[in-house]
Design a protein around this motif. Sequence first.
Motif, PDB file in Angstrom:
ATOM      1  N   PHE A  11       0.824  -1.195   0.000  1.00 11.55           N
ATOM      2  CA  PHE A  11       0.000   0.000   0.000  1.00 11.55           C
ATOM      3  C   PHE A  11       0.864   1.254   0.000  1.00 11.55           C
ATOM      4  N   TYR A  21      -2.031  14.672  -5.423  1.00 15.21           N
ATOM      5  CA  TYR A  21      -3.101  14.694  -4.416  1.00 15.21           C
ATOM      6  C   TYR A  21      -3.098  16.041  -3.687  1.00 15.21           C
ATOM      7  N   GLY A  53      -4.640   8.791   9.436  1.00 16.72           N
ATOM      8  CA  GLY A  53      -4.827   8.715   7.981  1.00 16.72           C
ATOM      9  C   GLY A  53      -4.690  10.123   7.421  1.00 16.72           C
ATOM     10  N   CYS A  54      -3.595  10.795   7.839  1.00 17.74           N
ATOM     11  CA  CYS A  54      -3.447  12.242   7.613  1.00 17.74           C
ATOM     12  C   CYS A  54      -3.200  12.600   6.152  1.00 17.74           C
ATOM     13  N   GLY A  55      -2.800  11.619   5.310  1.00 17.51           N
ATOM     14  CA  GLY A  55      -2.495  11.942   3.926  1.00 17.51           C
ATOM     15  C   GLY A  55      -1.428  13.007   3.851  1.00 17.51           C
ATOM     16  N   ASP A  77       0.146   8.227   9.062  1.00 16.27           N
ATOM     17  CA  ASP A  77      -0.358   7.639   7.817  1.00 16.27           C
ATOM     18  C   ASP A  77       0.535   6.453   7.475  1.00 16.27           C
ATOM     19  N   LEU A  78      -0.070   5.536   6.712  1.00 21.08           N
ATOM     20  CA  LEU A  78       0.652   4.334   6.302  1.00 21.08           C
ATOM     21  C   LEU A  78       1.558   4.614   5.115  1.00 21.08           C
ATOM     22  N   ASN A  99       0.230   2.528  11.207  1.00 24.38           N
ATOM     23  CA  ASN A  99      -1.018   1.916  10.794  1.00 24.38           C
ATOM     24  C   ASN A  99      -2.116   2.317  11.772  1.00 24.38           C
ATOM     25  N   ALA A 100      -3.251   2.749  11.230  1.00 23.63           N
ATOM     26  CA  ALA A 100      -4.377   3.142  12.086  1.00 23.63           C
ATOM     27  C   ALA A 100      -4.818   1.993  12.987  1.00 23.63           C
ATOM     28  N   GLN A 116     -10.193  12.047   8.961  1.00 21.98           N
ATOM     29  CA  GLN A 116     -10.983  12.596   7.847  1.00 21.98           C
ATOM     30  C   GLN A 116     -10.791  11.764   6.588  1.00 21.98           C
ATOM     31  N   MET A 117     -11.903  11.277   6.022  1.00 19.86           N
ATOM     32  CA  MET A 117     -11.902  10.599   4.711  1.00 19.86           C
ATOM     33  C   MET A 117     -10.917   9.441   4.656  1.00 19.86           C
ATOM     34  N   PHE A 122      -9.611   1.533   5.966  1.00 15.92           N
ATOM     35  CA  PHE A 122      -8.963   0.660   6.942  1.00 15.92           C
ATOM     36  C   PHE A 122      -9.626  -0.720   6.875  1.00 15.92           C
ATOM     37  N   TYR A 178     -15.455   4.744  -1.505  1.00  9.96           N
ATOM     38  CA  TYR A 178     -15.533   5.948  -0.679  1.00  9.96           C
ATOM     39  C   TYR A 178     -16.777   5.985   0.210  1.00  9.96           C
TER      40      TYR A 178
HETATM   41  C1  LIG Z   1      -8.364   9.855   0.993  1.00 10.82           C
HETATM   42  S1  LIG Z   1      -6.920   9.970   1.926  1.00 10.82           S
HETATM   43  C2  LIG Z   1      -7.400  11.184   3.144  1.00 10.82           C
HETATM   44  C3  LIG Z   1      -6.192  11.891   3.673  1.00 10.82           C
HETATM   45  C4  LIG Z   1      -6.471  13.087   4.563  1.00 10.82           C
HETATM   46  N1  LIG Z   1      -7.115  12.695   5.800  1.00 10.82           N
HETATM   47  C5  LIG Z   1      -7.262  14.160   3.846  1.00 10.82           C
HETATM   48  O1  LIG Z   1      -8.387  14.465   4.258  1.00 10.82           O
HETATM   49  O2  LIG Z   1      -6.738  14.690   2.837  1.00 10.82           O
HETATM   50  C6  LIG Z   1      -6.896   8.481   2.894  1.00 10.82           C
HETATM   51  C7  LIG Z   1      -5.579   8.292   3.630  1.00 10.82           C
HETATM   52  O3  LIG Z   1      -5.696   7.151   4.489  1.00 10.82           O
HETATM   53  C8  LIG Z   1      -4.417   6.539   4.535  1.00 10.82           C
HETATM   54  N2  LIG Z   1      -4.572   5.169   5.029  1.00 10.82           N
HETATM   55  C9  LIG Z   1      -5.230   4.144   4.438  1.00 10.82           C
HETATM   56  N3  LIG Z   1      -5.150   3.041   5.218  1.00 10.82           N
HETATM   57  C10 LIG Z   1      -4.441   3.382   6.316  1.00 10.82           C
HETATM   58  C11 LIG Z   1      -4.053   2.692   7.499  1.00 10.82           C
HETATM   59  N4  LIG Z   1      -4.380   1.419   7.702  1.00 10.82           N
HETATM   60  N5  LIG Z   1      -3.357   3.366   8.440  1.00 10.82           N
HETATM   61  C12 LIG Z   1      -3.026   4.673   8.255  1.00 10.82           C
HETATM   62  N6  LIG Z   1      -3.364   5.376   7.159  1.00 10.82           N
HETATM   63  C13 LIG Z   1      -4.056   4.744   6.202  1.00 10.82           C
HETATM   64  C14 LIG Z   1      -3.942   6.632   3.094  1.00 10.82           C
HETATM   65  O4  LIG Z   1      -2.538   6.449   2.983  1.00 10.82           O
HETATM   66  C15 LIG Z   1      -4.393   8.030   2.714  1.00 10.82           C
HETATM   67  O5  LIG Z   1      -3.383   8.971   2.951  1.00 10.82           O
END
Ligand SMILES: C[S@@+](CC[C@H](N)C(=O)[O-])C[C@H]1O[C@@H](n2cnc3c(N)ncnc32)[C@H](O)[C@@H]1O
Length: 270
Positions: A11, A21, A53-55, A77-78, A99-100, A116-117, A122, A178
């Motif tokens: 991932f 992004y 999941g801060c992106g 974030d992962l 990892n969340a 957020q989003m 997960f 989504y």
């Molecule tokens: C759509 S993005 C949203 C990012 C941010 N929160 C925003 O609003 O722009 C989803 C994020 O979740 C992260 N993510 C997905 N699975 C994850 C996990 N198991 N642990 C941590 N982060 C994860 C992805 O890497 C991605 O950056």
Amino acid sequence: MTMSGESSESFQIPLEVAEFYESVFVPAFFAQWAPILCDAAGVASGQRVLDVGCGSGIVARTAADLVVPDGRIVGVDLNEAMLTVARRVRPDIEFRRGNAEALPFLDESFDTVLCQMALMFFPDRPRALWEMARVVTAGGTVAVLVPGALDAQPAFAPFVRMAARHAGTEAMSLLGTYFVCGDVEELTGLVESAGLQIATIRTRLGTYRAPSVDAFVTTEVESTPLLERISDDEYRRIRADAHDVLAPFTTTDDSIEAPFECNIVVARRQ
Ligand SMILES: C[S@@+](CC[C@H](N)C(=O)[O-])C[C@H]1O[C@@H](n2cnc3c(N)ncnc32)[C@H](O)[C@@H]1O
């Protein structure tokens, strides 16, 4: 733009995708939700805040401006590329790989946990919520923002149904990732199962923007495995029909502006 929940090894996205992004999707879509989430959660001066999941860090950045002068923000974030971009944009904020479902923090490390989003990506959502509850202090807040159900999305619902007519029901689940946390009862049940007490549930309407119908289709189809599973002819028909389906949301300059519904659940740890 899908962030499907796979194993942490597979991932990872390339840096240029994370930069895209941040420069395109964040201003067009994700940025509008960050102040709404921070406000709902009551982020305020002096708090210790975790963004799960801060992106590329939009929520962490928004919260950072609210916790001054002596608060603390951490984004987790992962995805290494997302973290690289997040650190480039705001080198003063701490961004950590994690990892969340196994947050790299001690119990009760934060006053507020925001997500957020991301919950929908997960694989083990109960575990992730349990982790958020573990790292927040007693009396602290966990606030989660997710898209509403597909049926509540005026542009995405007809688009995904049209794609499924051409490409089969698999298209529905691939394009619908989504929206998998869109059932509010199910979501509040999950949050309560993590030992959290629901404080508020809000539904907010925002706007999804794309520069054109073609750009909308490219984003939705090409960022999912659907692209490899459909024929050229199916893709051509999806592209053609998208103009009809998205006509109500097409502006005078041919860009797309569609209403987009999100749910925000705010909960407290006892
Ligand atoms: C759509 S993005 C949203 C990012 C941010 N929160 C925003 O609003 O722009 C989803 C994020 O979740 C992260 N993510 C997905 N699975 C994850 C996990 N198991 N642990 C941590 N982060 C994860 C992805 O890497 C991605 O950056």
